[in-house]
Motif scaffolding. Sequence first.
Motif, PDB file in Angstrom:
ATOM      1  N   ASP A  42       0.823  -1.202   0.000  1.00 32.46           N
ATOM      2  CA  ASP A  42       0.000   0.000   0.000  1.00 32.46           C
ATOM      3  C   ASP A  42       0.861   1.259   0.000  1.00 32.46           C
ATOM      4  O   ASP A  42       2.056   1.227   0.311  1.00 32.46           O
ATOM      5  CB  ASP A  42      -1.010  -0.006   1.127  1.00 32.46           C
ATOM      6  N   LEU A  70      -0.920  -3.492  -3.869  1.00 27.96           N
ATOM      7  CA  LEU A  70      -2.067  -2.708  -3.436  1.00 27.96           C
ATOM      8  C   LEU A  70      -3.143  -3.671  -2.940  1.00 27.96           C
ATOM      9  O   LEU A  70      -3.612  -4.532  -3.695  1.00 27.96           O
ATOM     10  CB  LEU A  70      -2.594  -1.854  -4.584  1.00 27.96           C
ATOM     11  N   PRO A  73      -8.875  -1.163  -3.629  1.00 28.96           N
ATOM     12  CA  PRO A  73      -8.930   0.122  -4.330  1.00 28.96           C
ATOM     13  C   PRO A  73      -9.587   1.253  -3.554  1.00 28.96           C
ATOM     14  O   PRO A  73     -10.486   1.945  -4.070  1.00 28.96           O
ATOM     15  CB  PRO A  73      -9.743  -0.227  -5.577  1.00 28.96           C
ATOM     16  N   HIS A  77      -5.288   3.885   0.519  1.00 28.73           N
ATOM     17  CA  HIS A  77      -4.303   2.832   0.264  1.00 28.73           C
ATOM     18  C   HIS A  77      -3.634   2.965  -1.105  1.00 28.73           C
ATOM     19  O   HIS A  77      -2.550   2.412  -1.296  1.00 28.73           O
ATOM     20  CB  HIS A  77      -4.977   1.454   0.362  1.00 28.73           C
ATOM     21  N   VAL A  78      -4.270   3.656  -2.055  1.00 30.86           N
ATOM     22  CA  VAL A  78      -3.750   3.623  -3.430  1.00 30.86           C
ATOM     23  C   VAL A  78      -3.326   4.967  -4.010  1.00 30.86           C
ATOM     24  O   VAL A  78      -2.563   4.992  -4.984  1.00 30.86           O
ATOM     25  CB  VAL A  78      -4.772   2.986  -4.399  1.00 30.86           C
ATOM     26  N   ALA A  81       0.278   5.702  -4.892  1.00 33.56           N
ATOM     27  CA  ALA A  81       0.984   4.776  -5.780  1.00 33.56           C
ATOM     28  C   ALA A  81       1.790   5.456  -6.886  1.00 33.56           C
ATOM     29  O   ALA A  81       2.877   4.963  -7.248  1.00 33.56           O
ATOM     30  CB  ALA A  81      -0.005   3.779  -6.377  1.00 33.56           C
ATOM     31  N   GLY A  91      -1.907  -6.048  -8.021  1.00 29.88           N
ATOM     32  CA  GLY A  91      -3.209  -5.962  -7.379  1.00 29.88           C
ATOM     33  C   GLY A  91      -4.017  -7.201  -7.709  1.00 29.88           C
ATOM     34  O   GLY A  91      -3.681  -7.965  -8.628  1.00 29.88           O
ATOM     35  N   LEU A  99      -9.712   0.852 -11.030  1.00 26.22           N
ATOM     36  CA  LEU A  99      -8.983   2.114 -10.917  1.00 26.22           C
ATOM     37  C   LEU A  99      -8.960   2.888 -12.233  1.00 26.22           C
ATOM     38  O   LEU A  99      -8.157   3.790 -12.417  1.00 26.22           O
ATOM     39  CB  LEU A  99      -7.547   1.848 -10.446  1.00 26.22           C
ATOM     40  N   LEU A 128      -2.578   8.443 -11.420  1.00 28.05           N
ATOM     41  CA  LEU A 128      -2.735   7.036 -11.063  1.00 28.05           C
ATOM     42  C   LEU A 128      -2.679   6.137 -12.294  1.00 28.05           C
ATOM     43  O   LEU A 128      -3.374   6.371 -13.289  1.00 28.05           O
ATOM     44  CB  LEU A 128      -4.060   6.835 -10.326  1.00 28.05           C
TER      45      LEU A 128
END
Length: 242
Positions: A42, A70, A73, A77-78, A81, A91, A99, A128
């Motif tokens: 994460d 990860l 979603p 936590h993401v 990234a 993931g 995502l 992302l």
Amino acid sequence: MTVTWEESGWEQLAPGVGRRRLPGWDCTAGLVLGAEGVLAVDAGSSLAEGARLRTEARELTGRRVTHLALTHPHFDHVLGAPAFADAEVYGAVGLDVALAGRGREELRADAVRWGLDPAAADEAVAALVPPRHAVSGEWTLDLGGGRQALLADVGPGHTAYDLAVLVPGDPGVVFCGDLVEESDEPQAGPDAEPSRWPAALDRLLRLGGEDAVYVPGHGAVVDAAFVRAQRDALAARFGVSG
């Protein structure tokens, strides 16, 4: 120059394995050190938080993070990234779709609703990139020097895309994501699959066994008995038999 876990504000759970409780939403980030690779679990709730985690990992190891897992979603936590742009990202199968497209809009809205600055949310969502590697079943990462990490698609439960990370050792360490929470009652949002959550925790317990350290997505580390009790409480809460 490397520093100790404690000097960096991390909690060491086993040799070469640690975690950090992040401010704000008390979200957990994990780190697993191998002789050749470094796995982060994460990435935090924003680009700034992800960048801090990346810097702390380099201070701890003297090397960059090579892999990022990860667990599910949700924004806390993401959204950090993209700060790990040169890492291989993993993931649960389907997370890449979650995502993308409308999923990004929902992720941004959820982050702002929970209090993330709108500009920070916009910046992170725009940067992302969906995970490159989709884990269906189990995937073993070899980090070198005998260090392995097992990525397991144990959901659905908290979401449709719940990934756990087992680091074998003495003790073994299981990063649970938000399948397990210690600091509050587990959160079942609109993307949860409550009827399947107890079974996901059964799989989690089989993965780690009785002697592992279980690392919740939020809160203090727990043991198998805690996970089992939370499994039973969720089954009662959602009317799941068995």
